[in-house]
Write a protein that holds these residues in place. Sequence first.
Motif, PDB file in Angstrom:
ATOM      1  N   PHE A  49      54.916  30.680  48.124  1.00 22.60           N
ATOM      2  CA  PHE A  49      54.888  29.230  48.292  1.00 22.60           C
ATOM      3  C   PHE A  49      55.184  28.432  47.038  1.00 22.60           C
ATOM      4  N   GLY A  50      55.411  29.096  45.926  1.00 17.57           N
ATOM      5  CA  GLY A  50      55.535  28.355  44.680  1.00 17.57           C
ATOM      6  C   GLY A  50      54.153  28.200  44.083  1.00 17.57           C
ATOM      7  N   THR A  51      53.651  27.008  44.063  1.00 15.96           N
ATOM      8  CA  THR A  51      52.314  26.766  43.538  1.00 15.96           C
ATOM      9  C   THR A  51      51.302  26.851  44.681  1.00 15.96           C
ATOM     10  N   PRO A  52      50.383  27.817  44.607  1.00 14.21           N
ATOM     11  CA  PRO A  52      49.407  27.922  45.693  1.00 14.21           C
ATOM     12  C   PRO A  52      48.369  26.813  45.600  1.00 14.21           C
ATOM     13  N   PRO A  53      47.780  26.472  46.727  1.00 14.41           N
ATOM     14  CA  PRO A  53      46.706  25.476  46.711  1.00 14.41           C
ATOM     15  C   PRO A  53      45.539  25.981  45.866  1.00 14.41           C
ATOM     16  N   THR A  54      44.818  25.057  45.268  1.00 11.67           N
ATOM     17  CA  THR A  54      43.641  25.428  44.489  1.00 11.67           C
ATOM     18  C   THR A  54      42.448  24.619  44.963  1.00 11.67           C
ATOM     19  N   ALA A  55      41.287  25.200  44.788  1.00 12.42           N
ATOM     20  CA  ALA A  55      40.036  24.532  45.123  1.00 12.42           C
ATOM     21  C   ALA A  55      38.918  25.236  44.371  1.00 12.42           C
ATOM     22  N   THR A  56      37.768  24.587  44.337  1.00 13.52           N
ATOM     23  CA  THR A  56      36.619  25.164  43.642  1.00 13.52           C
ATOM     24  C   THR A  56      35.426  25.254  44.585  1.00 13.52           C
ATOM     25  N   TYR A  57      34.468  26.064  44.187  1.00 10.00           N
ATOM     26  CA  TYR A  57      33.223  26.159  44.950  1.00 10.00           C
ATOM     27  C   TYR A  57      32.490  24.816  44.935  1.00 10.00           C
ATOM     28  N   ASP A  58      32.571  24.106  43.816  1.00  4.46           N
ATOM     29  CA  ASP A  58      31.922  22.791  43.738  1.00  4.46           C
ATOM     30  C   ASP A  58      32.490  21.839  44.800  1.00  4.46           C
ATOM     31  N   GLU A  59      33.797  21.885  45.007  1.00  4.53           N
ATOM     32  CA  GLU A  59      34.412  21.044  46.039  1.00  4.53           C
ATOM     33  C   GLU A  59      33.924  21.447  47.423  1.00  4.53           C
ATOM     34  N   ALA A  60      33.866  22.750  47.659  1.00  2.00           N
ATOM     35  CA  ALA A  60      33.393  23.242  48.964  1.00  2.00           C
ATOM     36  C   ALA A  60      31.973  22.759  49.223  1.00  2.00           C
ATOM     37  N   VAL A  61      31.104  22.911  48.226  1.00  2.00           N
ATOM     38  CA  VAL A  61      29.704  22.477  48.363  1.00  2.00           C
ATOM     39  C   VAL A  61      29.639  20.991  48.667  1.00  2.00           C
ATOM     40  N   ARG A  62      30.436  20.205  47.972  1.00  2.00           N
ATOM     41  CA  ARG A  62      30.411  18.753  48.196  1.00  2.00           C
ATOM     42  C   ARG A  62      30.760  18.415  49.648  1.00  2.00           C
ATOM     43  N   HIS A  63      31.783  19.066  50.174  1.00  2.00           N
ATOM     44  CA  HIS A  63      32.181  18.774  51.555  1.00  2.00           C
ATOM     45  C   HIS A  63      31.160  19.280  52.569  1.00  2.00           C
ATOM     46  N   PHE A  64      30.572  20.452  52.315  1.00  2.00           N
ATOM     47  CA  PHE A  64      29.521  20.942  53.218  1.00  2.00           C
ATOM     48  C   PHE A  64      28.316  20.007  53.190  1.00  2.00           C
ATOM     49  N   HIS A  65      27.969  19.514  51.997  1.00  2.00           N
ATOM     50  CA  HIS A  65      26.868  18.549  51.890  1.00  2.00           C
ATOM     51  C   HIS A  65      27.208  17.242  52.603  1.00  2.00           C
ATOM     52  N   ASP A  66      28.449  16.797  52.468  1.00  2.00           N
ATOM     53  CA  ASP A  66      28.859  15.580  53.188  1.00  2.00           C
ATOM     54  C   ASP A  66      28.620  15.758  54.682  1.00  2.00           C
ATOM     55  N   ALA A  67      28.989  16.914  55.212  1.00  2.00           N
ATOM     56  CA  ALA A  67      28.787  17.184  56.640  1.00  2.00           C
ATOM     57  C   ALA A  67      27.299  17.148  56.987  1.00  2.00           C
ATOM     58  N   GLU A  68      26.474  17.763  56.165  1.00  2.00           N
ATOM     59  CA  GLU A  68      25.024  17.774  56.414  1.00  2.00           C
ATOM     60  C   GLU A  68      24.427  16.374  56.318  1.00  2.00           C
ATOM     61  N   ASN A  69      24.908  15.590  55.370  1.00  2.00           N
ATOM     62  CA  ASN A  69      24.382  14.230  55.217  1.00  2.00           C
ATOM     63  C   ASN A  69      24.719  13.357  56.422  1.00  2.00           C
ATOM     64  N   ILE A  70      25.892  13.594  56.999  1.00  2.00           N
ATOM     65  CA  ILE A  70      26.304  12.827  58.177  1.00  2.00           C
ATOM     66  C   ILE A  70      25.504  13.244  59.405  1.00  2.00           C
ATOM     67  N   SER A  71      25.324  14.557  59.550  1.00  2.00           N
ATOM     68  CA  SER A  71      24.668  15.075  60.749  1.00  2.00           C
ATOM     69  C   SER A  71      23.807  16.292  60.386  1.00  2.00           C
ATOM     70  N   PRO A  72      22.607  16.041  59.867  1.00  2.00           N
ATOM     71  CA  PRO A  72      21.750  17.150  59.415  1.00  2.00           C
ATOM     72  C   PRO A  72      21.511  18.189  60.508  1.00  2.00           C
ATOM     73  N   GLY A  73      21.733  19.457  60.140  1.00  2.00           N
ATOM     74  CA  GLY A  73      21.488  20.552  61.060  1.00  2.00           C
ATOM     75  C   GLY A  73      22.448  20.616  62.234  1.00  2.00           C
ATOM     76  N   PHE A  74      23.605  19.952  62.124  1.00  2.00           N
ATOM     77  CA  PHE A  74      24.527  19.878  63.263  1.00  2.00           C
ATOM     78  C   PHE A  74      25.142  21.215  63.629  1.00  2.00           C
ATOM     79  N   TRP A  75      25.226  22.117  62.639  1.00  2.00           N
ATOM     80  CA  TRP A  75      25.890  23.388  62.901  1.00  2.00           C
ATOM     81  C   TRP A  75      25.295  24.445  61.996  1.00  2.00           C
ATOM     82  N   LYS A  76      24.764  25.476  62.588  1.00  2.00           N
ATOM     83  CA  LYS A  76      24.136  26.563  61.848  1.00  2.00           C
ATOM     84  C   LYS A  76      25.065  27.101  60.758  1.00  2.00           C
ATOM     85  N   LYS A  77      26.353  27.215  61.092  1.00  2.00           N
ATOM     86  CA  LYS A  77      27.308  27.796  60.153  1.00  2.00           C
ATOM     87  C   LYS A  77      27.501  26.926  58.910  1.00  2.00           C
TER      88      LYS A  77
END
Length: 126
Positions: A49-77
Motif C-alpha cells: 500500500f505504500g505507507t501503511p496506516p498507523t495508530a497507537t494503543y493510546d488512541e485505541a483506549v481513547r476511542h474505547f473510553h469515548d464509547a463507554e462514556n456515551i453508553s456505559p456497559g453497552f457492550w461486553k466486548k
Amino acid sequence: MDGNHDKEFISRAIELNPTDATSHNILGQWCLAFANLSWFEKKAASALFGTPPTATYDEAVRHFHDAENISPGFWKKNAYLLGETYMKMNNETEAKLWLGKAKAVPIKTTEDKQVHADVEKLLQSI
C-alpha cells in the motif's frame, strides 16, 4: 479500499453522530488492529500500500473510553478491549479494572459468551 480510507469513513461517521458508541468502538478496534502490527506486517503493508496506516494503543483506549462514556456497559466486548489494550500497554491496574467491568456485563449473546471466556483467560494471565 485501504486502512486509511477505512479510518476516514469511521471518523466521518463519528463527526455526523458523535454520540454513537458503536462508531467510537469501531474506531478503537481499527486503532488497536494497526497498533498491533508487527514489524514484518508493517513492511508487508508498505510493499502493498505504500505507507501503511498507523495508530497507537493510546488512541485505541481513547476511542474505547469515548464509547463507554456515551453508553456505559453497552457492550461486553468494549470493556474487554479496554482491558486487553491496557494489558498491551503494561498497565495491569487499568487492565484488571476493565476486565472486571467486562466480566460484570451480563451475557446476552453468543459473542458475549466468547468474550466472557476471553476475559477469564486474560485475568488468569495477570
